[in-house]
Design a protein around this motif. Structure first.
Motif, mmCIF file in Angstrom:
data_model
loop_
_atom_site.group_PDB
_atom_site.id
_atom_site.type_symbol
_atom_site.label_atom_id
_atom_site.label_comp_id
_atom_site.label_asym_id
_atom_site.label_seq_id
_atom_site.Cartn_x
_atom_site.Cartn_y
_atom_site.Cartn_z
ATOM 1 N N ILE A 110 0.839 -1.168 -0.074
ATOM 2 C CA ILE A 110 0.034 -0.066 -0.023
ATOM 3 C C ILE A 110 1.033 1.058 -0.091
ATOM 4 C CG2 ILE A 110 -1.916 1.330 1.218
ATOM 5 C CD1 ILE A 110 -2.597 -1.399 2.571
ATOM 6 N N VAL A 111 0.620 2.158 -1.233
ATOM 7 C CA VAL A 111 1.433 3.365 -1.140
ATOM 8 C C VAL A 111 0.470 4.443 -1.418
ATOM 9 C CG1 VAL A 111 3.194 4.507 -2.481
ATOM 10 C CG2 VAL A 111 3.278 2.113 -2.447
ATOM 11 N N PRO A 112 0.529 5.093 -0.143
ATOM 12 C CA PRO A 112 -0.307 6.211 -0.031
ATOM 13 C C PRO A 112 0.493 7.493 -0.782
ATOM 14 C CG PRO A 112 0.111 5.770 1.985
ATOM 15 C CD PRO A 112 0.723 4.946 1.214
ATOM 16 N N ALA A 113 -0.187 8.614 -1.394
ATOM 17 C CA ALA A 113 0.464 9.652 -2.169
ATOM 18 C C ALA A 113 1.066 10.540 -1.189
ATOM 19 C CB ALA A 113 -0.655 10.473 -2.854
ATOM 20 N N ARG A 114 1.274 10.417 0.354
ATOM 21 C CA ARG A 114 2.028 11.337 0.979
ATOM 22 C C ARG A 114 2.361 10.330 2.275
ATOM 23 N NH1 ARG A 114 -1.081 12.477 5.327
ATOM 24 N NH2 ARG A 114 -3.331 12.600 5.194
ATOM 25 N N PHE A 115 3.080 10.869 3.305
ATOM 26 C CA PHE A 115 3.368 10.275 4.584
ATOM 27 C C PHE A 115 2.233 10.383 5.249
ATOM 28 C CE2 PHE A 115 7.855 11.429 3.490
ATOM 29 C CZ PHE A 115 8.517 10.014 3.475
ATOM 30 N N LEU A 116 2.074 9.254 6.293
ATOM 31 C CA LEU A 116 0.723 9.253 6.776
ATOM 32 C C LEU A 116 0.948 9.684 8.329
ATOM 33 C CD1 LEU A 116 -0.537 5.720 6.071
ATOM 34 C CD2 LEU A 116 -1.087 7.702 4.872
ATOM 35 N N GLY A 163 9.299 3.582 6.118
ATOM 36 C CA GLY A 163 9.399 5.189 5.917
ATOM 37 C C GLY A 163 10.797 5.621 6.753
ATOM 38 N N PRO A 164 10.916 6.764 6.623
ATOM 39 C CA PRO A 164 11.892 7.218 7.198
ATOM 40 C C PRO A 164 12.095 7.203 8.766
ATOM 41 C CG PRO A 164 10.907 9.293 6.132
ATOM 42 C CD PRO A 164 10.261 7.797 5.906
ATOM 43 N N ARG A 165 13.031 6.570 9.415
ATOM 44 C CA ARG A 165 13.120 6.664 10.811
ATOM 45 C C ARG A 165 12.960 8.020 11.527
ATOM 46 N NH1 ARG A 165 14.147 2.262 13.135
ATOM 47 N NH2 ARG A 165 14.975 2.753 15.134
ATOM 48 N N LEU A 166 12.419 7.921 12.594
ATOM 49 C CA LEU A 166 12.050 9.135 13.653
ATOM 50 C C LEU A 166 13.150 9.090 14.778
ATOM 51 C CD1 LEU A 166 8.335 9.415 13.141
ATOM 52 C CD2 LEU A 166 9.959 10.776 12.093
ATOM 53 N N PRO A 167 14.293 8.872 14.907
ATOM 54 C CA PRO A 167 15.138 8.856 16.199
ATOM 55 C C PRO A 167 14.845 9.588 17.176
ATOM 56 C CG PRO A 167 16.336 10.124 14.299
ATOM 57 C CD PRO A 167 14.937 9.990 13.864
ATOM 58 N N GLN A 189 8.239 7.284 10.029
ATOM 59 C CA GLN A 189 7.105 8.341 9.506
ATOM 60 C C GLN A 189 6.541 7.249 8.263
ATOM 61 O OE1 GLN A 189 8.150 12.058 8.391
ATOM 62 N NE2 GLN A 189 5.871 12.721 7.995
ATOM 63 N N VAL A 190 5.493 6.847 8.245
ATOM 64 C CA VAL A 190 4.759 5.778 7.514
ATOM 65 C C VAL A 190 4.345 6.249 6.010
ATOM 66 C CG1 VAL A 190 3.069 3.993 7.092
ATOM 67 C CG2 VAL A 190 3.755 4.389 9.417
ATOM 68 N N ASN A 249 -8.923 11.510 1.457
ATOM 69 C CA ASN A 249 -8.577 12.945 1.003
ATOM 70 C C ASN A 249 -7.598 12.834 0.157
ATOM 71 O OD1 ASN A 249 -10.686 13.885 2.469
ATOM 72 N ND2 ASN A 249 -9.387 14.088 4.526
ATOM 73 N N PHE A 250 -6.990 11.679 -0.282
ATOM 74 C CA PHE A 250 -5.874 11.466 -1.075
ATOM 75 C C PHE A 250 -5.704 10.220 -1.724
ATOM 76 C CE2 PHE A 250 -4.513 10.783 2.984
ATOM 77 C CZ PHE A 250 -3.742 9.532 2.979
ATOM 78 N N PRO A 251 -5.169 9.986 -2.918
ATOM 79 C CA PRO A 251 -4.955 8.799 -3.622
ATOM 80 C C PRO A 251 -4.079 7.834 -2.834
ATOM 81 C CG PRO A 251 -3.855 10.399 -4.784
ATOM 82 C CD PRO A 251 -4.520 11.066 -3.908
ATOM 83 N N TYR A 252 -4.099 6.586 -3.354
ATOM 84 C CA TYR A 252 -3.108 5.434 -2.839
ATOM 85 C C TYR A 252 -3.003 4.548 -3.883
ATOM 86 C CZ TYR A 252 -6.774 2.271 -1.995
ATOM 87 O OH TYR A 252 -7.792 1.525 -2.163
ATOM 88 N N GLY A 253 -2.045 3.541 -3.772
ATOM 89 C CA GLY A 253 -1.896 2.615 -4.718
ATOM 90 C C GLY A 253 -1.919 1.388 -4.048
ATOM 91 N N LEU A 254 -2.451 0.429 -4.390
ATOM 92 C CA LEU A 254 -2.379 -1.023 -3.814
ATOM 93 C C LEU A 254 -1.984 -2.136 -4.751
ATOM 94 C CD1 LEU A 254 -4.722 -2.738 -1.032
ATOM 95 C CD2 LEU A 254 -3.791 -4.060 -2.866
ATOM 96 N N SER A 255 -0.857 -2.623 -4.801
ATOM 97 C CA SER A 255 -0.334 -3.751 -5.787
ATOM 98 C C SER A 255 0.133 -4.972 -5.062
ATOM 99 C CB SER A 255 0.654 -3.046 -6.646
ATOM 100 O OG SER A 255 1.837 -2.362 -5.458
#
Length: 156
Positions: free
Chosen positions: A11-17, A42-46, A79-80, A106-112
């Motif tokens: 699942i790839v949303p169009a933005r970070f969640l 996603g990028p780590r949140l140290p 950050q997912v 409110n925003f698109p996503y892709g599910l593959s």
């Protein structure tokens, strides 16, 4: 003896969640069931600043929060941006798509569908878990983390 092949989806949303969106999506997905593995990428949140002049100081970040996943409280460490899921069988993909449609209004996503997770032990897996690692743990190793992967009860 044949080796079982489990379907995987990404699942790839169009933005970070935001943490609230992650919590809503996880609760919907966990209700669907049939999940063998679920990885939040996603990028780590140290917790501390890793480099630069402020190295070692606390790193307050609004996206690092405790969320509810199933019956368990979980601290988001990333950050997912992508969610990888390995399922028991293909019949769970359509209910997961419906769950995503309900949450991502409110925003698109892709599910593959495809193969997105490791199915054999990597060098990092071997170093962290040894030669007899549980197959469900394969591909979940973060070499930079001192902790193992977070296991959410009920997802196996």
């Amino acid at each position: 003896m044949t080796e079982a092949v489990y379907p995987q989806c990404r699942i790839v949303p169009a933005r970070f969640l935001n943490p609230e969106t992650v919590e809503a999506l996880l609760s919907r997905i966990l209700e669907v069931g049939g999940i063998r593995k679920l990885i939040l990428n996603g990028p780590r949140l140290p917790t501390t600043v890793p480099y630069g002049p402020a190295r070692g100081l606390p790193n307050p970040h609004q996206m690092r929060r405790v969320i509810r996943a199933g019956d368990q409280d979980v601290e988001l460490q990333v950050q997912v941006g992508t969610i990888l899921i390995e399922l028991e069988d293909r019949s769970f993909i359509e209910p997961i798509r419906k769950a995503c449609d309900e949450v991502f209004t409110n925003f698109p996503y892709g599910l593959s569908e495809g193969k997105f997770m490791k199915t054999q032990a990597t060098v990092s897996d071997y170093a962290k878990y040894g030669p007899d690692a549980d197959e469900v743990m394969l591909g979940t190793t973060d070499p930079k983390s001192r902790k193992g992967p977070l296991i959410i009860q009920g997802t196996k």
